[in-house]
Design a protein around this motif. Structure first.
Motif, short mmCIF file in Angstrom:
data_model
loop_
_atom_site.label_atom_id
_atom_site.label_comp_id
_atom_site.label_asym_id
_atom_site.label_seq_id
_atom_site.Cartn_x
_atom_site.Cartn_y
_atom_site.Cartn_z
N GLU A 113 0.83 -1.20 0.00
CA GLU A 113 0.00 0.00 0.00
C GLU A 113 0.86 1.25 0.00
N LYS A 114 1.93 1.23 0.78
CA LYS A 114 2.83 2.39 0.82
C LYS A 114 3.60 2.53 -0.49
N LEU A 115 3.91 1.39 -1.09
CA LEU A 115 4.55 1.42 -2.41
C LEU A 115 3.62 2.08 -3.43
N ALA A 116 2.37 1.67 -3.43
CA ALA A 116 1.40 2.22 -4.38
C ALA A 116 1.19 3.71 -4.17
N ALA A 117 1.13 4.13 -2.92
CA ALA A 117 0.91 5.55 -2.62
C ALA A 117 2.08 6.39 -3.12
N ALA A 118 3.28 5.93 -2.87
CA ALA A 118 4.46 6.68 -3.31
C ALA A 118 4.56 6.70 -4.84
N MET A 119 4.26 5.58 -5.48
CA MET A 119 4.32 5.54 -6.94
C MET A 119 3.26 6.45 -7.55
N ASN A 120 2.08 6.50 -6.95
CA ASN A 120 1.05 7.42 -7.44
C ASN A 120 1.52 8.87 -7.34
N ALA A 121 2.22 9.17 -6.23
CA ALA A 121 2.75 10.52 -6.06
C ALA A 121 3.79 10.84 -7.12
N VAL A 122 4.61 9.85 -7.44
CA VAL A 122 5.62 10.04 -8.48
C VAL A 122 4.96 10.29 -9.83
#
Length: 246
Positions: A225-234
């Motif tokens: 979930e944290k991976l997805a959130a950071a990638m979305n921000a990128v």
């Protein structure tokens, strides 16, 4: 979340430092460990000097859960890894009867000379890393896994020892092509990294097919979930730069 399991690699050999032999083991071990949930934290390369091997080994084995060594367990005079490991652990070293028996099956009494017998010398208390296809074994003592420098043999040894290693939660990763220069994304990427402290974000510049500067952005995390959130921000950041993510 399970504990994080860490490792270091110690590459041993004058031939590596001189450039005569190009190392092919570090990348293989690094990828192997990543795939089984062990974080590689450090790599050291030392010469065939006993004191240097011991110093590096002591530093690594007290810092990380595992240390993988490659090189220096062959039949020649400068293959001193086994002796150095024995001294680092303060144990004796001698010809292992099981290994000697295997050698006698392979070589005649005349061919089983002192040089070949050197490969049967194993520190006291070590567990052998061997199979039917590996003539001269590696060994594991404490948290140190001692393997051959020859890539094909080392890789076979990794397959043998890996199932016995403890591991943590695997590091997950996603990447995106920025279609921008690294300097264009450096500032906003730093802010994203600060906002997502449980992820590791890296940027890797390269020249694209048109020989233009480009960048791959990679986000890593053990938490999906944290991976997805950071990638979305990128991706949102890249969209704001009017670039296409692909």
């Amino acid at each position: 979340m399970s504990e994080i399991v860490t490792a270091g690699i110690l590459v041993i050999g004058d031939e590596i430092l001189s450039g005569r032999t190009k190392d092919k083991n570090i990348g293989f071990i690094a990828e192997y460990l990543t795939n089984i949930g062990i974080d590689l934290k450090e790599v050291r390369v030392v010469a065939d000097e006993e004191s240097d091997i011991i110093a590096a080994l002591d530093a690594l084995r007290h810092r990380y859960d595992y240390v993988f060594t490659t090189g220096g367990i062959g039949p020649t005079h400068d293959d001193i890894t086994a002796d150095a490991v024995a001294k680092a652990f303060g144990v004796g070293i001698d010809h292992h009867p099981e290994v000697v028996a295997r050698f006698k099956e392979r070589w005649s009494e005349q061919d089983l000379n002192e040089a070949r017998l050197r490969m049967a010398r194993i520190p006291d208390g070590a567990d052998l890393i061997q199979s039917a296809t590996i003539l001269a074994p590696g060994f594991k003592i404490g948290n140190v896994i001692v393997m051959a420098g020859v890539p094909t043999i080392m890789q076979a040894m990794m397959d043998i020892v890996a199932p016995k290693l403890k591991s943590g939660v695997r590091m997950l990763s996603e990447s995106v092509r920025a279609n921008a220069r690294e300097g264009d994304v450096g500032g906003p990427l730093r802010e994203i990294a600060k906002a997502h402290p449980d992820t590791v974000i890296g940027s890797y510049p390269f020249l694209d097919d048109e020989k233009k500067p480009n960048t791959n952005l990679v986000v890593r995390s053990r938490d999906p979930e944290k991976l997805a959130a950071a990638m979305n921000a990128v991706k949102e950041m890249l969209a704001g730069l009017n670039v296409t993510t692909r």
